[in-house]
Design a protein around this motif. Sequence first.
Motif, mmCIF file in Angstrom:
data_model
loop_
_atom_site.group_PDB
_atom_site.id
_atom_site.type_symbol
_atom_site.label_atom_id
_atom_site.label_comp_id
_atom_site.label_asym_id
_atom_site.label_seq_id
_atom_site.Cartn_x
_atom_site.Cartn_y
_atom_site.Cartn_z
ATOM 1 N N ARG A 250 0.838 -1.198 0.000
ATOM 2 C CA ARG A 250 0.000 0.000 0.000
ATOM 3 C C ARG A 250 0.874 1.249 0.000
ATOM 4 O O ARG A 250 1.930 1.281 0.620
ATOM 5 N N SER A 251 0.388 2.255 -0.683
ATOM 6 C CA SER A 251 1.084 3.537 -0.677
ATOM 7 C C SER A 251 0.083 4.619 -1.083
ATOM 8 O O SER A 251 -1.075 4.326 -1.387
ATOM 9 N N GLN A 252 0.547 5.858 -1.080
ATOM 10 C CA GLN A 252 -0.272 6.991 -1.489
ATOM 11 C C GLN A 252 0.566 7.909 -2.359
ATOM 12 O O GLN A 252 1.785 7.957 -2.236
ATOM 13 N N VAL A 253 -0.082 8.625 -3.236
ATOM 14 C CA VAL A 253 0.630 9.529 -4.133
ATOM 15 C C VAL A 253 -0.203 10.787 -4.319
ATOM 16 O O VAL A 253 -1.439 10.728 -4.362
ATOM 17 N N ARG A 254 0.479 11.901 -4.381
ATOM 18 C CA ARG A 254 -0.198 13.184 -4.550
ATOM 19 C C ARG A 254 -0.237 13.536 -6.035
ATOM 20 O O ARG A 254 0.741 13.363 -6.753
ATOM 21 N N THR A 255 -1.361 14.031 -6.503
ATOM 22 C CA THR A 255 -1.519 14.377 -7.904
ATOM 23 C C THR A 255 -1.033 15.796 -8.175
ATOM 24 O O THR A 255 -0.757 16.561 -7.250
ATOM 25 N N ARG A 256 -0.968 16.147 -9.457
ATOM 26 C CA ARG A 256 -0.534 17.497 -9.820
ATOM 27 C C ARG A 256 -1.450 18.573 -9.238
ATOM 28 O O ARG A 256 -1.012 19.681 -8.951
ATOM 29 N N ASP A 257 -2.743 18.240 -9.106
ATOM 30 C CA ASP A 257 -3.689 19.237 -8.612
ATOM 31 C C ASP A 257 -3.891 19.170 -7.104
ATOM 32 O O ASP A 257 -4.831 19.742 -6.564
ATOM 33 N N GLY A 258 -2.995 18.451 -6.386
ATOM 34 C CA GLY A 258 -2.999 18.494 -4.928
ATOM 35 C C GLY A 258 -3.892 17.486 -4.244
ATOM 36 O O GLY A 258 -4.057 17.552 -3.032
ATOM 37 N N HIS A 259 -4.472 16.535 -4.975
ATOM 38 C CA HIS A 259 -5.295 15.506 -4.353
ATOM 39 C C HIS A 259 -4.430 14.281 -4.049
ATOM 40 O O HIS A 259 -3.303 14.148 -4.542
ATOM 41 N N TRP A 260 -4.975 13.381 -3.228
ATOM 42 C CA TRP A 260 -4.257 12.151 -2.874
ATOM 43 C C TRP A 260 -4.950 10.952 -3.508
ATOM 44 O O TRP A 260 -6.180 10.845 -3.509
ATOM 45 N N LEU A 261 -4.139 10.042 -4.026
ATOM 46 C CA LEU A 261 -4.637 8.774 -4.542
ATOM 47 C C LEU A 261 -4.041 7.639 -3.718
ATOM 48 O O LEU A 261 -2.897 7.715 -3.275
#
Length: 379
Positions: A250-261
């Motif tokens: 499991r991990s998380q990544v931040r998008t260009r527009d500042g949201h988290w996936l």
Amino acid sequence: MVSGGAGRGVVGLERALQGVVETGRGAADVVGVAATRLLKVVPADIWCAVLLDPSTLLDTGGVHESGFPERVMPRLFEIEHVEQDGVDNLRALTRRAAPVSSLKASTGGAIESSAYYRDILQPLDMADELRILLRERGRTWGLVVLCRSTDSAPFGSRDLAAARAFAAPTTRAVRRSLVVTGTDEGSAPDGPGFVVLDAAQRVVECSPSAERLLARIELGGAAGRPKSCPYAVRAVAAAARAGHPGTTARSQVRTRDGHWLALHAWRLFTAPEPVTMVAIGSAEPGMLIALVLEAYGLSERQRRIAQLVLHGWSSEEVLAELHITRNTLNDHLEKIFDKVGVRSRRELTAAVFSRHYLPRLGLGPLALDGRLTAPPPAA
């Protein structure tokens, strides 16, 4: 003690990074600005800055435009996240006291003994690598990597001293950027997506939803290349391949527009060869609360108390749950209020909810990636 030039650079760095944070830009911008300033003091031929999930040490984004070429990345991820081998492997570095390390120095000059050198650096005509952990209170938020070619001098003691001076202010700014930008409650319009990667980390299948989500993530490599995949996705896939059958990474990544996936990866043993599945979807607020509290610099016990307070527990209920004295609780609360910048329980709740859009919290202690963990021992 850092030389005068490096010391002046640090003072300027603090101001520059504070400006980045105050404008609401993300952690990738923070490490990008910091690395650019560091390169003026410690030059490099190849460099990159990677943001990491403190609970998994997997990539969540970063700056890679001047980093390693695409062709070496499958082997690099294999060494870093699957084999986890080498004297300067990321996980080995996190167990050391010093936040910086030169591969040539770490190997005692016998750099050829390192598989990482033989398979990654040497084919690129690189002679040494300097790694800088962005670490605070035992949590690693990122890694800056500088490489020098055979035409350049190896990294020396002055380079390491300058790098150490840059590590702390950069880490503080990364953590503050998470506090300022917060988390979001956005959702994907058509739900999660799925990506299938082969043994070489090439995308062999990608659902339409995943394509739209991947387009929102910084690739970390050559933009627009067919079958390319963001490094954060490939890192979590490598971690899944390193685990036992049935293991989910499991991990998380931040998008260009500042949201988290949120990223979830697992391995499928299919014919003619195994593949790795990666599910990509919006991170629920409950998955991010522990990361938010960690970003404020709270200790493990302080995070647990903050969670209970945010959920509305009274002092008597917290005392009974954690088996601590009232003086101990008051001491923890005072430190929590100071770190978050509030003066009361009510202000704490208002600050966290208004800054980070967290409509509800789970009662269980959470790891930084949102997983329930065993209750902490009593103080």
